[in-house]
Structures are given as C-alpha cells and as structure tokens.
Design an enzyme around this catalytic site. Structure first.
Site, PDB file in Angstrom:
ATOM      1  N   GLU A 279     -14.681   4.301   8.179  1.00 31.19           N
ATOM      2  CA  GLU A 279     -13.680   4.004   9.213  1.00 31.19           C
ATOM      3  C   GLU A 279     -14.180   2.916  10.158  1.00 31.19           C
ATOM      4  OE1 GLU A 279     -11.048   5.047   8.235  1.00 31.19           O
ATOM      5  OE2 GLU A 279     -11.686   6.753   7.025  1.00 31.19           O
TER       6      GLU A 279
ATOM      7  N   GLY B  46      -8.966  12.201   5.465  1.00 32.04           N
ATOM      8  CA  GLY B  46     -10.361  12.286   5.864  1.00 32.04           C
ATOM      9  C   GLY B  46     -10.584  11.588   7.195  1.00 32.04           C
ATOM     10  N   GLY B  47     -10.150  10.336   7.236  1.00 35.97           N
ATOM     11  CA  GLY B  47     -10.353   9.580   8.457  1.00 35.97           C
ATOM     12  C   GLY B  47      -9.330   8.478   8.573  1.00 35.97           C
ATOM     13  N   MET B  48      -9.096   8.026   9.802  1.00 38.02           N
ATOM     14  CA  MET B  48      -8.166   6.926  10.031  1.00 38.02           C
ATOM     15  C   MET B  48      -8.780   5.975  11.040  1.00 38.02           C
ATOM     16  SD  MET B  48      -5.325   5.470   9.286  1.00 38.02           S
ATOM     17  CE  MET B  48      -4.941   3.860   9.968  1.00 38.02           C
ATOM     18  N   GLU B  49      -8.765   4.704  10.668  1.00 41.82           N
ATOM     19  CA  GLU B  49      -9.485   3.675  11.414  1.00 41.82           C
ATOM     20  C   GLU B  49      -8.754   3.191  12.656  1.00 41.82           C
ATOM     21  OE1 GLU B  49      -8.077   3.488   8.398  1.00 41.82           O
ATOM     22  OE2 GLU B  49      -7.274   1.519   7.914  1.00 41.82           O
TER      23      GLU B  49
ATOM     24  N   GLU C 180      -8.846  -1.472   1.670  1.00 38.38           N
ATOM     25  CA  GLU C 180      -9.689  -0.333   1.280  1.00 38.38           C
ATOM     26  C   GLU C 180     -10.856  -0.690   0.359  1.00 38.38           C
ATOM     27  OE1 GLU C 180      -9.590   2.281   2.925  1.00 38.38           O
ATOM     28  OE2 GLU C 180      -7.614   2.136   3.860  1.00 38.38           O
TER      29      GLU C 180
ATOM     30  N   GLN D 184      -0.348  10.013  12.776  1.00 36.58           N
ATOM     31  CA  GLN D 184      -0.953   9.311  11.643  1.00 36.58           C
ATOM     32  C   GLN D 184       0.075   8.262  11.225  1.00 36.58           C
ATOM     33  OE1 GLN D 184      -3.756   8.783  10.102  1.00 36.58           O
ATOM     34  NE2 GLN D 184      -2.683   7.494   8.641  1.00 36.58           N
TER      35      GLN D 184
ATOM     36  N   ARG E  54      -6.378  18.786   4.616  1.00 40.12           N
ATOM     37  CA  ARG E  54      -6.709  17.479   4.030  1.00 40.12           C
ATOM     38  C   ARG E  54      -6.127  17.408   2.623  1.00 40.12           C
ATOM     39  NH1 ARG E  54     -12.888  15.194   3.825  1.00 40.12           N
ATOM     40  NH2 ARG E  54     -12.389  13.174   2.870  1.00 40.12           N
TER      41      ARG E  54
ATOM     42  N   TYR F 293      -9.543   1.578  -3.685  1.00 40.56           N
ATOM     43  CA  TYR F 293     -10.853   1.878  -3.123  1.00 40.56           C
ATOM     44  C   TYR F 293     -11.975   1.529  -4.105  1.00 40.56           C
ATOM     45  CZ  TYR F 293      -8.594   4.677   0.529  1.00 40.56           C
ATOM     46  OH  TYR F 293      -7.842   5.085   1.591  1.00 40.56           O
TER      47      TYR F 293
ATOM     48  N   LYS G 185      -6.438  15.489   0.144  1.00 39.19           N
ATOM     49  CA  LYS G 185      -7.372  15.279  -0.958  1.00 39.19           C
ATOM     50  C   LYS G 185      -7.867  16.604  -1.545  1.00 39.19           C
ATOM     51  CE  LYS G 185     -12.178  13.969  -1.239  1.00 39.19           C
ATOM     52  NZ  LYS G 185     -13.315  13.291  -0.634  1.00 39.19           N
TER      53      LYS G 185
HETATM   54  N1  BES Z   1      -6.912   3.957   6.029  1.00 42.33           N
HETATM   55  C1  BES Z   1      -7.318   5.063   5.270  1.00 42.33           C
HETATM   56  C2  BES Z   1      -6.379   6.224   5.349  1.00 42.33           C
HETATM   57  C3  BES Z   1      -4.964   5.971   4.853  1.00 42.33           C
HETATM   58  C4  BES Z   1      -4.712   5.151   3.788  1.00 42.33           C
HETATM   59  C5  BES Z   1      -3.911   6.584   5.468  1.00 42.33           C
HETATM   60  C6  BES Z   1      -3.405   4.929   3.366  1.00 42.33           C
HETATM   61  C7  BES Z   1      -2.624   6.379   5.048  1.00 42.33           C
HETATM   62  C8  BES Z   1      -2.363   5.530   3.990  1.00 42.33           C
HETATM   63  C9  BES Z   1      -8.717   5.535   5.672  1.00 42.33           C
HETATM   64  O1  BES Z   1      -9.566   4.524   6.051  1.00 42.33           O
HETATM   65  C10 BES Z   1      -9.340   6.168   4.466  1.00 42.33           C
HETATM   66  O2  BES Z   1      -9.528   5.496   3.498  1.00 42.33           O
HETATM   67  N2  BES Z   1      -9.659   7.456   4.544  1.00 42.33           N
HETATM   68  C11 BES Z   1     -10.262   8.206   3.465  1.00 42.33           C
HETATM   69  C12 BES Z   1     -11.725   8.431   3.696  1.00 42.33           C
HETATM   70  C13 BES Z   1     -12.634   7.399   3.162  1.00 42.33           C
HETATM   71  C14 BES Z   1     -14.078   7.813   3.348  1.00 42.33           C
HETATM   72  C15 BES Z   1     -12.395   7.016   1.727  1.00 42.33           C
HETATM   73  C16 BES Z   1      -9.617   9.567   3.414  1.00 42.33           C
HETATM   74  O3  BES Z   1      -8.901   9.910   4.351  1.00 42.33           O
HETATM   75  O4  BES Z   1      -9.851  10.294   2.466  1.00 42.33           O
HETATM   76 ZN    ZN Z   2     -10.091   3.294   4.434  1.00 41.20          ZN
END
Ligand code: BES
Ligand code: ZN
Length: 612
Positions: free
Chosen positions: A311, A283-286, A333, A154, A567, A398, A569
């Site tokens: 993503e 949650g996810g990484m693009e 974001e 990551q 996760r 976001y 979050k």
């Molecule tokens: N790019 C982010 C993940 C991220 C941000 C990793 C900053 C490290 C530092 C990814 O696109 C993201 O926003 N993931 C969210 C899910 C989304 C549906 C809001 C997440 O992981 O919660």
């Molecule tokens: Zn994102």
C-alpha cells in the site's frame, strides 16, 4: 515522446508508438468507459466537501462544492452518482434545475447540471442511499471493541460516486478540503491531513493539497485512537487494538525510508495506517496519507507486513502515476507488486523476497489455470468496456504485471531499470498513464531500438497475449528448497518448522493442498495446532485443506473465522469450496445465513450469487 503529449499530461492524447510493442502502431485516446462524467472537457479542480455522518441512520448528508473552469463553454456538467438523493443544486449561488439519468447497471446515474462558460462553483446538496456500495456501516458487535458503531469507505474502483457526487474516473484529479461532522465521541479520518485526537465538537477539518482521483477519496468514523511510530508515520485503530497494531507495524518508518531510497521522495507528507475492524472487505487500500488495512495482517510476528509495503508503494505507482482507465489496472497493481517486493528485499534480504516472488509465480500459474489460458482477462491490457470494472480484478494484473517488470529488470540490469523507474515516477507525477503510453515511454527511454532486447522481452506476448509467456522469470528460493527437503518425509519434524516464517508455511501447505487425507491432517494438527493458528493466511490455507479432506475438527474454527472476517480473498474461496462439494452446501448456506450481515455490501453481492 511528442512534447505535446507530455504537455497534455497524456490523457486524451494521440501518440505515435514506434516500438514493436503495441498490437497497432497508433494508440487511441484514453476513453474511460466507467465514468458518465464529462469532467475531461470541463476542468473540475477542487472539492469542498461539507458532510455529516450519522452512524444511527447510516447515512451521510451534506454538500459537495466543485470548483470548475468551463473553458470549452459546455452547457451541461455531468457528474457520477450511485443511489444518491440530490436535494438541490446551486451554480455560483443561484439555484439550478438539475436532472438525473436513469441508472445504468454498472455505472449509476449521471447528474446533469446546467452551466455557463463563466460558471465557477457548483454546489450539490445530497444524501447517501441504503445501497451505497462504498460504505460499510458496522454495528458495535461488528467492531473489535464491540462498543461503538463504525463507518469506513472503500471507493476503488467506481464506488466514490455512491458517497460523493463526483467525476469518478481515475483520469480526473482534484484537490479537496472537507469538514466532517461525526457523532459525539467519535473520530473522523480521511485520505488527507488528519487529526490525531478527538475533539469535543466532533467536527473535523481535512485538506488534501495534492490532486487525486475520486477512487482515493476515503473516510473512516469510529472510536479511533492514534499511536505514533516515528515523526512521520503512525497507526490508528480502535483502542482495544492499538497496542498490538502499533507493535505489528513498528517498522513503518523504516519502510518509508526504504521506499524513498528506491524510487525518490515520498510526496504526501505523513504516512499513517488505520487498522480497521475485521469486516474490511480487502487486504489494504492505498488511500493517500492513510492506508486502510485489514486486521488480518496482525499475525503477532510481523510476518504479513508486506501488505503495508504494497500500500505504501502505491504512493508512487497508482497515487502519483495513475492508471488512466481500469483497462490499465496492471499499471497500478503490477508496478506496486514489483515495488513491494523491492522494499521487502531491501528490508529482509533476497532470501525473503525470493519467497514472495515464488509465491506470486505460483499464484499466477493457479490463476491462469483457473481462468483457462485462453481467457481474455489473462492479458495485461484488458478490455472492460461495457463490463463491471471489478471483472478485471484478478491475480493477473498483480502477478503477471510484476513478473513482466522483473523480466525487464533481469534483462537490462537493476541499476538501469531503477534509474528508468525513478524518472518514470518523477516525470509523470500527478498524471495518468495508459498502457500504450507506458510502452512508448519504455521504448524511448530504455529499449531505445535495441532489437535483441526487444526479442528477449517479447512485450507483445506479455501485454496483449493471454496466459504466461515462455520467458517468464522463475525462482528457486533457497529457503523453500530447504522446506522441500524438510518435508520429504511425513510428518514434518518439529525442529524443522521452528525456523519457518509464514511464507515457508504457505509454501508447504500449498504444496500438500488436495493431496492430504483426514489422518494426515489430524497428525499435522496434533503436532502444529494449525486449526488454532492466529495467522489468517495460514488459517485460510488450512481451512481450504480441511474442506478438501473433510477434516471436520477444523470446521468449528473455520465457522468462527467466517463469522467475523470479511476479507473477500478468504471468504469467496471458502464458500466456493463448500458450494462445490454437495455434502457441504448446507453448511455453506447455514453459515452464510448467520453471518451475511457482517460482510461488506460488495462481498454480499458476490456471495449472494454463489451461496444459493
Ligand atoms: N488497490 C488495491 C485494492 C483494490 C483493487 C480495491 C481493486 C478495489 C479494486 C490494493 O492496493 C491491493 O492490491 N490490496 C490487496 C493487498 C495486496 C498486498 C496485494 C488486497 O486487498 O488483497
Ligand atoms: Zn494494490
């Protein structure tokens, strides 16, 4: 927009901003305070990565060869590293005497390599360390199938430097080729053109032809299989998860088509998703061409796939047009959140996306309340210089970011805004963007001196002001008003909840969190078996409610959840709630001691500070 700035691809360019938007009229060059590399002065254009992954020793060894063009004639190339051991360095095949600076607390150590004006190739032999923050090494028990070890990376925001010596700033882009030797029987995947089946040698070759920043470098190694969704999309997962993952993500092909219809061609070739083991910390990484996803979106009813829309949307906002520094993170974001909701609206209708917008608005209200509305980090344009870039990670970029774009859309009309966004993505493809440049572009291409519009938008309050501006869009989703009337009398009737999606449930639970006593929790649980839900978002809200109401029958399931879900979050609020409740602190300590080993290094870092 001055033509020179366009020619320079924006970075390092002074630009006169004629709009009323900026706090000042003249923007400063995009100085990235989170890289020690000087690759902005020496073009570092291509990476040839040749590495071996040892799942037994839990390290990566090999070499990174950088193609450079030292037109400014500097004598010292600086690259970022974090806990890397550098074994040797060659410049154009000749051994070079490199040196490393002492490590900075946030940034790691600069690797200095002597170069000449004509130097073209810099090869670095290295191995990763035990404290590599980008890497999570899983023992078999931590995977879904529990048979083989696993590795995933990551890299966002500044962790690529812990597995590749590189110019690790979002403003520096390069293409790459890689050769990865995986342990026998394992598959390796990257943010690149990927294999779909294992081979006997376990040596895999990768190519990324589009220039990307280091935070999009990614690698996963494990017992991974592939299943196609359609001709250009597909799913990777452990064998035991592939079928359910493929089912959950069946709409991926349609999603890519929908996104293209909105904002222009998908420029990366294939779009695949890997569903990772549950300890994946986000949650996810693009990662380009291959989104990394948590398995906690597998609700069994496709109700959490908006995360994939998010993503995927980054393939435009973020991967194509990239925040120049982490101070501009909202450009990645906020745009992506907006785009995500537009994809979901196209696919599910505005009745559905309005619920997402409302959820986002409520998240923003909570975030601003928790951060106190004077907090400087509730601005869109934030100041992270000298700080950990992770400090800028909150719901603000976001939710406030996407609501700002929604406000513009509401004011100029969707057709005009979409035309603007299409052009924005096209004209800045494979370039970086600062907040000031975006505002200047907005001014010259959409606002065009319309003072009434300027007044209505109040851009300054959104971008440079704290809290939630007075003109913030609000939502009144029909489906949630129905929930209001259905839940006016406690407990909720069984017929009502039948038609609820995850989002109706989240709205309802959010509303009653903190106002529900043990008896009511028991009644709800008897009727809806919330303790046993397989939906991670609902489970998380329910466990938070259980902690607040001391509803102990849910604690066993909460512990099971905390034992394997990594996760952040979910983890961080649950542990925080326990630590904030004197009677639950011992439970937090006991659970954390038992399962800390299952969490990602960065989750451990933040939880170590919280659970003491
Ligand atoms: N790019 C982010 C993940 C991220 C941000 C990793 C900053 C490290 C530092 C990814 O696109 C993201 O926003 N993931 C969210 C899910 C989304 C549906 C809001 C997440 O992981 O919660
Ligand atoms: Zn994102």
């Amino acid at each position: 927009m001055p033509a020179l700035c366009v020619a320079l691809g924006f970075s390092g360019c002074n630009l006169r901003n004629s709009s009323s938007a900026g706090a000042t009229n003249v923007t400063t060059p995009a100085k990235d305070h989170h890289t020690l590399s000087n690759a902005d002065s020496i073009a570092v254009t291509h990476l040839w990565l040749d590495i071996a992954v040892s799942l037994d020793q839990k390290n990566i060894t090999g070499s990174a060869t950088w193609t450079i063009s030292n037109t400014s004639g500097l004598s010292d190339l600086r690259l970022d590293t974090w806990d890397l051991t550098i074994d040797s360095v060659q410049v154009d095949g000749v051994k070079a005497v490199f040196r490393m600076d002492a490590a900075d607390k946030y940034l790691g150590s600069a690797l200095h390599i002597p170069i000449a004006a004509a130097s073209a190739k810099v090869q670095i032999w290295y191995k990763t360390g035990k404290k590599a923050r980008a890497l999570q090494w899983l023992d078999p028990e931590q995977t879904h199938d529990k048979k083989y070890p696993f590795l995933f990376t990551q890299s966002e925001s500044i962790y690529a430097r812990s597995w590749i010596p590189c110019p690790d700033g979002p403003g520096i882009r390069f293409t790459y080729d890689a050769r990865v030797k995986a342990p026998a029987g394992m598959l390796a995947l990257m943010s690149a053109e990927n294999p779909q089946v294992k081979n006997d040698s376990a040596i895999y070759h990768f190519r990324m032809e589009q220039p990307i920043p280091a935070y999009l470098m990614a690698l996963a190694v494990g017992d991974i299989v592939f299943d196609a969704v359609d001709a250009r999309t597909g799913v990777y997962a452990e064998p035991g998860m592939i079928q359910s993952a493929r089912w959950e993500l069946a709409d991926m092909g349609k999603m890519v088509n929908t996104a293209e219809h909105l904002y222009g061609p998908y420029r990366w070739g294939r779009y695949d998703v890997i569903v990772l083991p549950p300890s994946f910390p986000i949650g996810g990484m693009e990662n380009p061409r291959l989104t990394f996803s948590t398995p906690t979106i597998m609700a069994g009813d496709r109700s959490l796939v908006s995360l994939i829309a998010h993503e995927l949307a980054h393939s435009w906002s973020g991967n194509l047009v990239t925040n120049a520094t982490w101070n501009d993170f909202w450009l990645n974001e906020g745009f992506t959140n907006y785009f995500e909701r537009r994809i979901m609206e196209s696919m599910e209708g505005s009745g559905y996306s309005d619920m997402l917008w409302n959820e986002g608005y409520e998240i923003l209200v909570d975030a601003v309340r928790d951060m106190k509305d004077t907090s400087r980090d509730t601005k869109l344009s934030i100041e992270l210089n000298g700080r950990d870039p992770d400090d800028g990670f909150s719901d603000i970029p976001y939710e406030k970011g996407s609501l700002f774009l929604r406000l513009i859309e509401n004011n100029v009309g969707r057709a005009r805004f979409d035309t603007f966004l299409n052009r924005y993505f096209n004209e800045h493809a494979f370039k970086t963007m600062t907040t000031a440049h975006f505002l200047a572009y907005l001014d010259s291409n959409l606002i065009k001196g319309d003072t009434a519009l300027q007044r209505k938008l109040d851009i300054k309050a959104w971008v440079y002001g704290t809290g939630i501006p007075a003109n913030c869009p609000k939502f009144n989703p029909v489906r949630l008003r129905r929930v209001d009337s259905e839940t006016a009398v406690f407990p909720v009737a069984k017929e009502s909840v039948k038609g609820w999606s995850t989002h109706e449930w989240l709205y309802f639970l959010h509303k009653i969190t903190g106002h529900t006593d043990k008896e009511q929790m028991k009644k709800l649980d008897e009727m809806y078996h919330l303790t046993l839900t397989g939906n991670s978002e609902i489970a998380f809200d329910w466990f938070m409610m259980a902690l607040k109401a001391h509803y102990e029958p849910a604690y066993g399931k909460m512990e099971e959840f905390l034992s394997h879900v990594g996760r952040r979050k979910f983890l961080e609020p649950l542990y925080k709630e326990m630590m904030d409740t004197p009677g639950d602190q011992d439970m937090a300590r006991r659970i954390y001691a038992a399962y800390r080993k299952n969490y990602h290094p960065l989750a451990q870092e933040s939880l170590d500070k919280m659970v003491k």
